[in-house]
Scaffold this motif. Structure first.
Motif, PDB file in Angstrom:
ATOM      1  N   THR C 349       0.905  -0.654   0.127  1.00 37.43           N
ATOM      2  CA  THR C 349      -0.268   0.021   0.091  1.00 37.43           C
ATOM      3  C   THR C 349       0.542   1.421  -0.081  1.00 37.43           C
ATOM      4  O   THR C 349       1.762   1.371   0.805  1.00 37.43           O
ATOM      5  N   LEU C 350       0.465   2.391  -0.781  1.00 36.57           N
ATOM      6  CA  LEU C 350       1.394   3.595  -1.129  1.00 36.57           C
ATOM      7  C   LEU C 350       0.456   4.585  -0.264  1.00 36.57           C
ATOM      8  O   LEU C 350      -0.896   4.351  -0.850  1.00 36.57           O
ATOM      9  N   GLY C 351       1.079   5.821   0.303  1.00 38.25           N
ATOM     10  CA  GLY C 351       0.522   6.887   0.491  1.00 38.25           C
ATOM     11  C   GLY C 351       0.929   8.362   0.848  1.00 38.25           C
ATOM     12  O   GLY C 351       2.322   7.738   1.164  1.00 38.25           O
ATOM     13  N   TRP C 352       0.380   9.600   0.911  1.00 33.67           N
ATOM     14  CA  TRP C 352       0.801   9.976   1.122  1.00 33.67           C
ATOM     15  C   TRP C 352      -0.305  11.744   1.537  1.00 33.67           C
ATOM     16  O   TRP C 352      -1.226  11.337   1.630  1.00 33.67           O
ATOM     17  N   PRO C 353       0.847  12.802   2.103  1.00 29.79           N
ATOM     18  CA  PRO C 353      -0.346  13.292   2.825  1.00 29.79           C
ATOM     19  C   PRO C 353      -1.115  14.408   2.035  1.00 29.79           C
ATOM     20  O   PRO C 353      -0.951  14.384   0.266  1.00 29.79           O
ATOM     21  N   GLY C 354      -2.180  15.004   1.967  1.00 31.08           N
ATOM     22  CA  GLY C 354      -2.718  15.980   0.973  1.00 31.08           C
ATOM     23  C   GLY C 354      -1.585  17.122   1.183  1.00 31.08           C
ATOM     24  O   GLY C 354      -1.718  18.224   0.424  1.00 31.08           O
ATOM     25  N   SER C 355      -0.615  17.440   1.419  1.00 33.15           N
ATOM     26  CA  SER C 355       0.397  18.358   1.648  1.00 33.15           C
ATOM     27  C   SER C 355       1.938  18.051   0.152  1.00 33.15           C
ATOM     28  O   SER C 355       2.624  18.857  -0.214  1.00 33.15           O
ATOM     29  N   ALA C 356       1.820  16.983  -0.075  1.00 32.67           N
ATOM     30  CA  ALA C 356       2.897  15.996  -0.648  1.00 32.67           C
ATOM     31  C   ALA C 356       2.475  16.163  -2.186  1.00 32.67           C
ATOM     32  O   ALA C 356       3.997  17.292  -2.742  1.00 32.67           O
ATOM     33  N   ALA C 357       1.893  16.748  -2.688  1.00 26.84           N
ATOM     34  CA  ALA C 357       1.768  16.966  -4.095  1.00 26.84           C
ATOM     35  C   ALA C 357       1.425  19.211  -4.713  1.00 26.84           C
ATOM     36  O   ALA C 357       1.531  19.065  -3.574  1.00 26.84           O
TER      37      ALA C 357
END
Lengths: 259, 286, 362
Positions: C349-357
Motif C-alpha cells: 500500500t502506498l500513501g501520501w498526505p495532502g501536502s505532498a503533491a
C-alpha cells in the motif's frame, strides 16, 4: 614477418647514407674501389673555393628565406585558424596548400617568368640572383611552415587566450604572453623545415637564379652529373654529421625537459 | 592590425605564387621569338587600338609531336609504379611503428624523418655510387658469385624507380602512420574475439580504416614524382622520358619559353585530379 | 532588497544564424550572492556566462554590472573574471606567475603582486607548490590554482564554468563546501554554471534552471525542488512521479484531482489555480510517498505490486506498479538496519498526505 619487412625498410633508408660516409674516407679517387683510409677529400673540400662560396650563399639564402617563410606562414595560419570567415579565406587556404604539391619545375619556371615580366614592367627585381632565390624559397617555405604551425594552433587551448583577456590583457599582450609561447615549438620546427627545404632545393633555384649566384645544391648537381666525386662524399658526411648532432641534441633536450 | 594578419600572406602568396601562373598562362599563349625575353607580347598597341593575339600554336605543337604525349604517359607510369612500390615498402614500416611501444614510436618516427633532413640531392647521389658499373652493388654481387659480369643498373628506369621510392618513402610512411596509430587496438581485439584470424582482421578492419592514409601517402608520392627532374637527370638514361626533364630541356637547352610554359600548364591541369583526391583525403578545408 | 540589483540582465539574446543559444533572458543577481545556472548540455548556460565575461556579444538585450552597462566593453576591460572549465592555466608559466598574471595586467608592482599571490595561494592551500608548472599538478590542484587566479584581481563578479566538472566524485563533494566557504569569506558575487543538479543545490543561494536558451525557473534550492513551476523543472531536479489528471473539486482549503492513472482522486491540501475539469499534472516526490504500515491513515492511498527495489545505501527506492499499469517510485530511508521491507512481487500500500503533491498546469 612484418617486423622483418620493417627492418629491411629501415636498412633500405640508411644503407645508402652509410655508403656515403664510408667512402668519404676512401683514399682512392674511384670512390667505390677501396684504396685505404684517408681524410684527403675533406682537405680537398675545404680548399674548394667554389663549394665554399656556394655554401655561404646557400646558408644566407636559407636563413633569410626561412625567416620570411615563418613570418608569412604564421600570419596565414593565424588568419585561417582564428579569423573565422573573411574575404579571401578560400583563396588563402588554397594558396597555402598548393605549393606543397606543385611540381618544382612548374614553380621555378612560373616564378622566373614573373620576375622577368616584373623587371620589364616596374624595373624590380633588377636582374636575378640572391633576392629572387630568397623570394622563391620563402614562398614555398611559407606553405610548409603553415602546415606545421596550423597543426599546433589547432592543438592550442583557446581558453588560455580567453583567460589572459579575462585577466586584463589586451589583444597584443594576449598574443605575446600566451599565443606566441604556445606556438614557439612549432615556430622553431617551421623555421628549420623551411631552412632545410631551402638548403635542399636545386630545381627552383636553377630557374630563378642569375649570374654569380650559385647555391650549394646547384654546384653539387653540376659536379655529380659528371659522375661520382669523392669531395661530394666528404661534404655529404659533414651534412649528415651536423644533422645527426642537431637531432641528437634536440632529442636530449626534450628528454631532459620532460623529466 | 587584425586586417594585416590576413592581408600580408594574401599579398605575398598572391604576388609570388598566384600571379606567376597568370604570367605562365600568358606566355604559353604567346609566340616564340628570338629576342630577350624570347617571346612576343600578347597585347599590342597599334594606332590606338589594342590587339590581343592568342596563340594556341604551342598547345597544338604539344599535341602533334608524340614526344610530349609519350613523356606525360611515361611520367605517369613511372610515378604510379614507384608509388605502388613505396606503398608496399612503407606500409609494413608504418604498421610496425604504429604498433610499437609509445616511447619507441617517437624514436622510430625520428629514424624515418632523419634522412629527410639531410640533403635530398646527396641521398640521390648516393645511389650513383651504389648502382654504377663498378659500384657497390655490382661489386657485392660479383664477390658473392651471383653474377659473372657487372649488371647495367644506372641510367635505367629501374634506377629512377629506386630513386623515387627512396626519396619519397617518408612521405608515404607519415600519413600511413597517422591513420594506423589512430586505429583503436580494441577494434582488432574485437575482430579476433568475433572469430577473425589475423589476416582476416587485417583485411576487414585495419586495411579499410587506414585507407585515408593510403590515399594521402600515395598522392604525396605520386604528384611530385610526376614532375620530378633531379632523379631522372642523375639516375635515368637517355630513354627515360619524364615530363619534368622535357620542360627543363625546353627551357634551358631550346630556350623555347612559350613551349615550356605550355608544358607546365598542361602538367598542372593533369595533376589537378590527383591534387583534388589528396585534398579530399586530408579532409578538405586546409 | 532596496538597493538596485548588482547584476541586471535584461532581455539577453544570442543567436547564431537561426540557432537560438540564449533567448530573451532577464535575471537579477544580488551583491554577494552565489547564483547557479543549471541546465543540460546545449541549454545556453555557458553562452550566457560568456556574454557576462564579454567573450560573446549579445544579439539583443543588455547586461548591467554594478550600475555600468557592459555593452561594447572588451573582456580585458571588465571587472569580471572567469574560471574556465578546462582551467586554461598558462602551461608555460609557474603557478605563481599564473596567479599573478592578472595582477600585473592591472598594473600592480612586482612586490604587491607577490604579496597578493601569496595571499591567494594560502587561501586555496597551494602555497607550497607555487613554483610548479601546471602539468606537474593534479586535477584538484589545478582547479585551486584556476580559482586563485580568477579571484586574485578581486573581481566584482566571478564567473565559474563547470568549476568542479573535471574532479572525481569524492573530491568534488569536498571542494563544493570549500568553494562555498571561499565565496562567503571573500564576499565576491559568483555565477556558477553546472549541469549537475545536486551540485547546484549544494552550492547555490539561488538557481536558475535553463532549457533551450530560456530560464524556466529562478529560486532558492528549496523553492525549485519543493515548488517546481513546470514539468521540466520537476523532472530535471531530483526524481519525480508525474501523473496526469483533471481538477474534480477546488475548495478554499483543499482540492481533488481526478487521476484515473493512479486509480483515485488525489486529495490536495491547498487550493489550486484553474477551473474545474481543467487538465493538470501532479508532481509527487518519491520520499513523500509512504509504504505499507506508514501509509495508514493518509488521505491518499493506492494498492500496488512491488516490481523492483533499488538499494541505495541511505535509502531504498521502490518501483511499484499500480493496477492501471502506471509505475510510482517511493523512497524509504534505511534508518533502521534489518527492518522488514516488501520485496519484488509483493503487494504493497502506498500513501501520501495532502501536502505532498504539487499541481501544475498540464
Amino acid at each position: 614477418m612484418i617486423r622483418l619487412a620493417a627492418t629491411l625498410g629501415f636498412a633500405f633508408l640508411y644503407a645508402p647514407i652509410l655508403s656515403l660516409v664510408v667512402y668519404s674516407f676512401n683514399e682512392s679517387r674511384l670512390v667505390t674501389v677501396w684504396g685505404g683510409f684517408s681524410t684527403r677529400w675533406y682537405g680537398a673540400l675545404l680548399a674548394d673555393e667554389q663549394i665554399l662560396d656556394a655554401a655561404l650563399i646557400s646558408l644566407q639564402v636559407a636563413v633569410a628565406s626561412a625567416t620570411i617563410a615563418t613570418v608569412i606562414g604564421t600570419l596565414a595560419s593565424l588568419a585561417l585558424a582564428r579569423h573565422g570567415r573573411f574575404r579571401g579565406r578560400f583563396l588563402l587556404g588554397g594558396m597555402v596548400t598548393a605549393p606543397l604539391v606543385m611540381p618544382e619545375v612548374v614553380v621555378g619556371l612560373s616564378l622566373l617568368l614573373l620576375f622577368v615580366a616584373m623587371e620589364q614592367a616596374v624595373g624590380w627585381p633588377a636582374g636575378r640572383g640572391f633576392v629572387t632565390i630568397v623570394i622563391a624559397h620563402a614562398t614555398f617555405g611559407a606553405a610548409f611552415a603553415a602546415v606545421v604551425i596550423q597543426a599546433r594552433i589547432g592543438a592550442l587551448d583557446r581558453a588560455t587566450e580567453e583567460a589572459a583577456a579575462d585577466l586584463g590583457a589586451g589583444p597584443v599582450r594576449v598574443f605575446l604572453d600566451v599565443t606566441l609561447p604556445g606556438l614557439a615549438p612549432a615556430l622553431v620546427s617551421a623555421w628549420l623545415l623551411a631552412f632545410t627545404l631551402s638548403l635542399d632545393d636545386v630545381v627552383i633555384a636553377s630557374f630563378v637564379t642569375g649570374p654569380g649566384a650559385s647555391t650549394l645544391p646547384m654546384v653539387i648537381f653540376s659536379k655529380v652529373r659528371l659522375g661520382v666525386s669523392p669531395e661530394v662524399n666528404a661534404l655529404a658526411t659533414l651534412v649528415i654529421a651536423v644533422v645527426s648532432l642537431a637531432t641528437g641534441l634536440a632529442a636530449w633536450q626534450t628528454m631532459r625537459t620532460r623529466r | 592590425m587584425r586586417r594585416l594578419v590576413a592581408l600580408a600572406p594574401l599579398l605575398w602568396l598572391g604576388l609570388f605564387f598566384l600571379a606567376p601562373f597568370a604570367v605562365l598562362l600568358k606566355i604559353s599563349l604567346s609566340e616564340p621569338a628570338i629576342a630577350q625575353p624570347p617571346y612576343l607580347p600578347l597585347a599590342e598597341w597599334a594606332d590606338g587600338i589594342a590587339t590581343v593575339t592568342l596563340n594556341l600554336g604551342n598547345y597544338i605543337f604539344l599535341g602533334e609531336d608524340p614526344l610530349y604525349l609519350l613523356s606525360y604517359l611515361s611520367s605517369a607510369r613511372i610515378a604510379a609504379v614507384s608509388t605502388l612500390i613505396t606503398l608496399l615498402i612503407g606500409y609494413p614500416m608504418a604498421y610496425v611503428i604504429a604498433r610499437a611501444r609509445p616511447g619507441r614510436q617517437g624514436v622510430l618516427l625520428m629514424l624515418v624523418i632523419l634522412p629527410f633532413w639531410t640533403s635530398f640531392l646527396l641521398r640521390v647521389y648516393a645511389w650513383i655510387g651504389i648502382l654504377k658499373g663498378n659500384g657497390i652493388l655490382n661489386n657485392l654481387l660479383l664477390w658473392l658469385g651471383l653474377i659473372d659480369a657487372p649488371l647495367v643498373l644506372i641510367q635505367t628506369e629501374l634506377a629512377v624507380h629506386l630513386g623515387i621510392v627512396y626519396t619519397y618513402l617518408p612521405f608515404m610512411i607519415l600519413p600511413l602512420y597517422a591513420s594506423l596509430s589512430r586505429l583503436d587496438g580494441a577494434l582488432l581485439e574485437a575482430a579476433a574475439d568475433l572469430g577473425a584470424r589475423p589476416l582476416t582482421t587485417f583485411a576487414t578492419v585495419t586495411l579499410p580504416l587506414s585507407r585515408p592514409g593510403i590515399v594521402a601517402g600515395s598522392m604525396l608520392v605520386f604528384i611530385p614524382a610526376v614532375g620530378e627532374y633531379v632523379i631522372p637527370a642523375l639516375l635515368g638514361g637517355p630513354d627515360t622520358l619524364m615530363i619534368g626533364s622535357v620542360l627543363w630541356n625546353e627551357f634551358f637547352l631550346n630556350r623555347d619559353w612559350p613551349v615550356a610554359s605550355a608544358v607546365a600548364i598542361v602538367m598542372v591541369v593533369v595533376l589537378a585530379l590527383p591534387i583534388a583526391v589528396l585534398r579530399r583525403a586530408q579532409g578538405g578545408d586546409a | 532588497m532596496s538597493e538596485a540589483p548588482f547584476v541586471r540582465i535584461e532581455g539577453l539574446t544570442r543567436r547564431y544564424g537561426a540557432v537560438r543559444a540564449v533567448e530573451d533572458v532577464s535575471l537579477d543577481i544580488a551583491r554577494g550572492e552565489l547564483f547557479c545556472l543549471l541546465g543540460g548540455s546545449g541549454c545556453g548556460k555557458s553562452t550566457l556566462l560568456r556574454m557576462l565575461a564579454g567573450f560573446e556579444t549579445p544579439t539583443a538585450g543588455r547586461v548591467v554590472i554594478d550600475g555600468r552597462d557592459m555593452a561594447g566593453v572588451a573582456p580585458h576591460a571588465r571587472d569580471t573574471n572567469m574560471m574556465f572549465q578546462s582551467y586554461a592555466l598558462f602551461p608555460h608559466m609557474s603557478v605563481a606567475r599564473n596567479v599573478g598574471y592578472g595582477l600585473r595586467r592591472a598594473g600592480l608592482s612586482r612586490h604587491d603582486t607577490a604579496a597578493r599571490v601569496d595571499e591567494m595561494l594560502d587561501l586555496v592551500q597551494m602555497a607550497p607548490l607555487a613554483r610548479r608548472k601546471p602539468d606537474q599538478l593534479s586535477g584538484g590542484q589545478r582547479q585551486r590554482v584556476a580559482l586563485a587566479r580568477a579571484l586574485a584581481r578581486r573581481p566584482k563578479l566571478l564567473l565559474l564554468d563547470e568549476p568542479l566538472g573535471a574532479l572525481d566524485r569524492k573530491l568534488r563533494e569536498e571542494t563544493q563546501l570549500e568553494l562555498k566557504k571561499i565565496q562567503s569569506s571573500t564576499g565576491v558575487t559568483f555565477v556558477v554554471v553546472t549541469h549537475d543538479q545536486e551540485e547546484a543545490m549544494i552550492l547555490g543561494d539561488r538557481l536558475g534552471v535553463m532549457r533551450d536558451g530560456r530560464i524556466e525557473q529562478v529560486g532558492t534550492p528549496v523553492e525549485v525542488y519543493e515548488h517546481p513551476r513546470s514539468r521540466f523543472v520537476a523532472g530535471f531536479i531530483g526524481t519525480a512521479n508525474l501523473l496526469d489528471g483533471t481538477i474534480a473539486e477546488d475548495a478554499r482549503d483543499h482540492a481533488r484531482i481526478a487521476c484515473p492513472e493512479a486509480g483515485l482522486d488525489i486529495h490536495v491540501g491547498h487550493t489550486v489555480a484553474g477551473a474545474k475539469g481543467e487538465a493538470v499534472c501532479v508532481v509527487l516526490r518519491p520520499e513523500k510517498i509512504a509504504l505499507g504500515a506508514q501509509a495508514e491513515g493518509l488521505p491518499n492511498r493506492v494498492e500496488g505490486r512491488v516490481e523492483q527495489v533499488v538499494y541505495n545505501g541511505n535509502l531504498s527506492m521502490f518501483h511499484v506498479s499500480l493496477p492501471s499499469g502506471t509505475r510510482l517510485r517511493a523512497a524509504r530511508a534505511n534508518t533502521v538496519r534489518g527492518v522488514d521491507a516488501p520485496g519484488p512481487g509483493e503487494a504493497v500500500t502506498l500513501g501520501w498526505p495532502g501536502s505532498a503533491a504539487v499541481v501544475l498546469p498540464a
